[in-house]
Design a protein around this motif. Structure first.
Motif, PDB file in Angstrom:
ATOM      1  N   LEU A  93       0.794  -1.238   0.000  1.00  0.00           N
ATOM      2  CA  LEU A  93       0.000   0.000   0.000  1.00  0.00           C
ATOM      3  C   LEU A  93       0.820   1.279   0.000  1.00  0.00           C
ATOM      4  O   LEU A  93       0.348   2.301  -0.506  1.00  0.00           O
ATOM      5  N   PHE A  94       2.027   1.259   0.519  1.00  0.00           N
ATOM      6  CA  PHE A  94       2.720   2.521   0.747  1.00  0.00           C
ATOM      7  C   PHE A  94       4.042   2.645  -0.006  1.00  0.00           C
ATOM      8  O   PHE A  94       4.151   3.441  -0.928  1.00  0.00           O
ATOM      9  N   PHE A  95       5.044   1.887   0.379  1.00  0.00           N
ATOM     10  CA  PHE A  95       6.364   2.056  -0.218  1.00  0.00           C
ATOM     11  C   PHE A  95       6.981   0.696  -0.533  1.00  0.00           C
ATOM     12  O   PHE A  95       6.895  -0.234   0.269  1.00  0.00           O
ATOM     13  N   GLN A  96       7.605   0.615  -1.722  1.00  0.00           N
ATOM     14  CA  GLN A  96       8.280  -0.614  -2.134  1.00  0.00           C
ATOM     15  C   GLN A  96       9.768  -0.338  -2.284  1.00  0.00           C
ATOM     16  O   GLN A  96      10.154   0.606  -2.972  1.00  0.00           O
ATOM     17  N   PRO A  97      10.627  -1.139  -1.673  1.00  0.00           N
ATOM     18  CA  PRO A  97      12.069  -0.943  -1.851  1.00  0.00           C
ATOM     19  C   PRO A  97      12.483  -1.306  -3.270  1.00  0.00           C
ATOM     20  O   PRO A  97      11.920  -2.216  -3.888  1.00  0.00           O
ATOM     21  N   PHE A  98      13.465  -0.585  -3.792  1.00  0.00           N
ATOM     22  CA  PHE A  98      13.945  -0.843  -5.151  1.00  0.00           C
ATOM     23  C   PHE A  98      15.442  -0.597  -5.191  1.00  0.00           C
ATOM     24  O   PHE A  98      15.925   0.434  -4.746  1.00  0.00           O
ATOM     25  N   TRP A  99      16.152  -1.579  -5.736  1.00  0.00           N
ATOM     26  CA  TRP A  99      17.607  -1.528  -5.844  1.00  0.00           C
ATOM     27  C   TRP A  99      17.958  -1.347  -7.322  1.00  0.00           C
ATOM     28  O   TRP A  99      17.513  -2.111  -8.168  1.00  0.00           O
ATOM     29  N   ILE A 100      18.747  -0.334  -7.658  1.00  0.00           N
ATOM     30  CA  ILE A 100      19.063  -0.042  -9.059  1.00  0.00           C
ATOM     31  C   ILE A 100      20.122  -1.022  -9.568  1.00  0.00           C
ATOM     32  O   ILE A 100      21.266  -0.993  -9.113  1.00  0.00           O
ATOM     33  N   PRO A 101      19.752  -1.896 -10.528  1.00  0.00           N
ATOM     34  CA  PRO A 101      20.692  -2.918 -10.981  1.00  0.00           C
ATOM     35  C   PRO A 101      21.513  -2.543 -12.207  1.00  0.00           C
ATOM     36  O   PRO A 101      22.513  -3.194 -12.512  1.00  0.00           O
TER      37      PRO A 101
ATOM     38  N   LEU B 115      16.332   2.832  -3.049  1.00  0.00           N
ATOM     39  CA  LEU B 115      15.279   3.826  -2.829  1.00  0.00           C
ATOM     40  C   LEU B 115      13.970   3.128  -2.492  1.00  0.00           C
ATOM     41  O   LEU B 115      13.831   1.914  -2.642  1.00  0.00           O
ATOM     42  N   PHE B 116      13.023   3.929  -2.007  1.00  0.00           N
ATOM     43  CA  PHE B 116      11.668   3.450  -1.785  1.00  0.00           C
ATOM     44  C   PHE B 116      10.749   4.106  -2.810  1.00  0.00           C
ATOM     45  O   PHE B 116      10.836   5.310  -3.054  1.00  0.00           O
ATOM     46  N   VAL B 117       9.879   3.300  -3.401  1.00  0.00           N
ATOM     47  CA  VAL B 117       8.949   3.766  -4.419  1.00  0.00           C
ATOM     48  C   VAL B 117       7.630   4.139  -3.756  1.00  0.00           C
ATOM     49  O   VAL B 117       7.048   3.336  -3.023  1.00  0.00           O
ATOM     50  N   ASN B 118       7.171   5.347  -4.014  1.00  0.00           N
ATOM     51  CA  ASN B 118       5.915   5.836  -3.442  1.00  0.00           C
ATOM     52  C   ASN B 118       4.740   5.238  -4.214  1.00  0.00           C
ATOM     53  O   ASN B 118       4.421   5.664  -5.323  1.00  0.00           O
ATOM     54  N   LYS B 119       4.079   4.237  -3.630  1.00  0.00           N
ATOM     55  CA  LYS B 119       2.990   3.545  -4.307  1.00  0.00           C
ATOM     56  C   LYS B 119       1.661   4.278  -4.173  1.00  0.00           C
ATOM     57  O   LYS B 119       0.682   3.920  -4.838  1.00  0.00           O
ATOM     58  N   MET B 120       1.616   5.304  -3.334  1.00  0.00           N
ATOM     59  CA  MET B 120       0.392   6.084  -3.182  1.00  0.00           C
ATOM     60  C   MET B 120       0.250   7.128  -4.282  1.00  0.00           C
ATOM     61  O   MET B 120      -0.832   7.689  -4.478  1.00  0.00           O
ATOM     62  N   ALA B 121       1.349   7.404  -5.009  1.00  0.00           N
ATOM     63  CA  ALA B 121       1.368   8.518  -5.956  1.00  0.00           C
ATOM     64  C   ALA B 121       0.339   8.373  -7.067  1.00  0.00           C
ATOM     65  O   ALA B 121      -0.293   9.357  -7.472  1.00  0.00           O
ATOM     66  N   TYR B 122       0.156   7.148  -7.585  1.00  0.00           N
ATOM     67  CA  TYR B 122      -0.725   6.947  -8.727  1.00  0.00           C
ATOM     68  C   TYR B 122      -1.923   6.060  -8.418  1.00  0.00           C
ATOM     69  O   TYR B 122      -2.640   5.639  -9.332  1.00  0.00           O
ATOM     70  N   GLY B 123      -2.153   5.746  -7.155  1.00  0.00           N
ATOM     71  CA  GLY B 123      -3.236   4.839  -6.818  1.00  0.00           C
ATOM     72  C   GLY B 123      -2.804   3.390  -6.969  1.00  0.00           C
ATOM     73  O   GLY B 123      -1.611   3.088  -7.069  1.00  0.00           O
ATOM     74  N   TYR B 124      -3.776   2.487  -7.036  1.00  0.00           N
ATOM     75  CA  TYR B 124      -3.473   1.061  -6.924  1.00  0.00           C
ATOM     76  C   TYR B 124      -4.103   0.252  -8.053  1.00  0.00           C
ATOM     77  O   TYR B 124      -5.209   0.534  -8.505  1.00  0.00           O
ATOM     78  N   SER B 125      -3.357  -0.772  -8.482  1.00  0.00           N
ATOM     79  CA  SER B 125      -3.846  -1.734  -9.472  1.00  0.00           C
ATOM     80  C   SER B 125      -3.274  -3.096  -9.104  1.00  0.00           C
ATOM     81  O   SER B 125      -2.626  -3.249  -8.063  1.00  0.00           O
ATOM     82  N   TYR B 126      -3.475  -4.088  -9.975  1.00  0.00           N
ATOM     83  CA  TYR B 126      -2.896  -5.413  -9.687  1.00  0.00           C
ATOM     84  C   TYR B 126      -1.387  -5.331  -9.523  1.00  0.00           C
ATOM     85  O   TYR B 126      -0.774  -6.091  -8.765  1.00  0.00           O
ATOM     86  N   ALA B 127      -0.741  -4.375 -10.221  1.00  0.00           N
ATOM     87  CA  ALA B 127       0.718  -4.242 -10.169  1.00  0.00           C
ATOM     88  C   ALA B 127       1.202  -3.757  -8.809  1.00  0.00           C
ATOM     89  O   ALA B 127       2.409  -3.832  -8.519  1.00  0.00           O
ATOM     90  N   SER B 128       0.302  -3.247  -7.973  1.00  0.00           N
ATOM     91  CA  SER B 128       0.697  -2.798  -6.640  1.00  0.00           C
ATOM     92  C   SER B 128       1.024  -3.964  -5.724  1.00  0.00           C
ATOM     93  O   SER B 128       1.719  -3.787  -4.716  1.00  0.00           O
ATOM     94  N   CYS B 129       0.518  -5.142  -6.047  1.00  0.00           N
ATOM     95  CA  CYS B 129       0.856  -6.318  -5.247  1.00  0.00           C
ATOM     96  C   CYS B 129       2.328  -6.651  -5.447  1.00  0.00           C
ATOM     97  O   CYS B 129       2.847  -6.541  -6.556  1.00  0.00           O
ATOM     98  N   PRO B 130       3.010  -7.059  -4.392  1.00  0.00           N
ATOM     99  CA  PRO B 130       4.450  -7.307  -4.508  1.00  0.00           C
ATOM    100  C   PRO B 130       4.755  -8.576  -5.287  1.00  0.00           C
ATOM    101  O   PRO B 130       3.984  -9.541  -5.276  1.00  0.00           O
ATOM    102  N   SER B 131       5.889  -8.552  -5.992  1.00  0.00           N
ATOM    103  CA  SER B 131       6.438  -9.738  -6.631  1.00  0.00           C
ATOM    104  C   SER B 131       7.686 -10.158  -5.862  1.00  0.00           C
ATOM    105  O   SER B 131       8.382  -9.318  -5.289  1.00  0.00           O
TER     106      SER B 131
END
Length: 279
Positions: A32-40, A54-70
């Motif tokens: 719902l909020f922030f996803q960690p991301f490592w620049i490869p 960095l942390f990705v702000n997942k609230m910025a654009y709302g939510y879809s199926y892609a908001s679920c973590p992989s």
């Protein structure tokens, strides 16, 4: 059962509960909020360097199926995709509490075919025409101005866990030498300014016109000659046009950065990139 054994069992159960609760809380936080991301890779240099965390702000654009973590760890045979968890919400190209991204945002999104997470800069909005002419991006027929800003210099050496070496505009150089890329400040419609790097003319610097479909976006890396992005079709390992529902979130701030092969190598951390804003 002895009192001591019962206490040990209770302690074990409480430990398991604590771990489960912690994982659930972490999962909700990441979803719902922030996803960690490592620049490869170096596709977003100099804005983002290999090893930036960095942390990705997942609230910025709302939510879809892609908001679920992989969770994809090929080394351990783990491949849990967002569609495995939230695939029921896939397919309508809409979002819950959806907000339109701004041109110039640095965005993490799911590749439309592979499902892998990518990070690029948003260049083209729905309905735009995009074209590259001699390393300059044209948006709706107008060039995005570039002001020369010297060179970007880095040491030629393996970078990050994948050990990739950078490409240079000053010709082939050996390990330990200084690798240069031409540097410019690009201004997008709306006034967003950011650094772009150029190595030399290649096919991706001279393209036909891309017409961005409704509900889709066009992305490019700031390291223009070293980026698999919307200039390449999905079928040839590019990104193509990215649906709105595939956006994960906006990259706002670098938390820390490691120049080594692991973020645990604290002696390789870059002291000037702690809490650095992404522009």
């Amino acid at each position: 059962m002895a009192a001591t054994e019962k206490k040990q069992q209770n302690a074990f159960v409480e430990t398991i509960k604590t771990i489960v609760y912690a994982l659930l809380i972490a999962g909700v936080f990441r979803t719902l909020f922030f996803q960690p991301f490592w620049i490869p890779s170096g596709s977003m240099k100099e804005t983002l360097l290999v090893g930036d965390f960095l942390f990705v702000n997942k609230m910025a654009y709302g939510y879809s199926y892609a908001s679920c973590p992989s969770l994809i760890l090929p080394r351990f045979g783990i491949d849990v995709d967002a569609k495995d968890i939230c695939g029921v919400f896939d397919g309508d190209n809409t979002r819950l509490f959806g907000n339109t991204p701004d041109r110039g945002d640095v965005v993490v999104f799911r590749h439309p075919v592979s499902g892998r997470d990518y990070i690029k800069r948003l260049i083209g909005m729905p309905g735009d025409s995009i074209q590259m002419r001699d390393s300059v991006v044209y948006i709706n027929g107008e060039p995005a101005p570039q002001e020369p800003a010297g060179v970007f210099a880095e040491i030629m050496q393996p970078q990050g866990p994948e050990g990739r070496r950078p490409r240079c505009s000053n010709g082939p150089i050996g390990d330990g030498g200084t690798c240069h890329k031409e540097r410019a400040i690009e201004t997008l419609p709306g006034g967003t300014k950011h650094v772009v790097l150029d190595i030399g003319l290649q096919a991706s610097d001279r393209t036909g016109v891309y017409q961005v479909p409704e509900g889709h976006y066009f992305f490019m890396g700031d390291n223009r000659d070293n980026s698999a992005d919307s200039r390449l079709a999905q079928q040839v390992q590019g990104v193509g046009f990215v649906p709105f529902e595939n956006l994960i979130g906006r990259a706002d701030r670098i938390m820390f950065s490691s120049g080594g092969r692991s973020m645990l190598f604290f002696w390789t951390w870059r002291g000037d990139r702690f809490f650095k804003a992404v522009e």
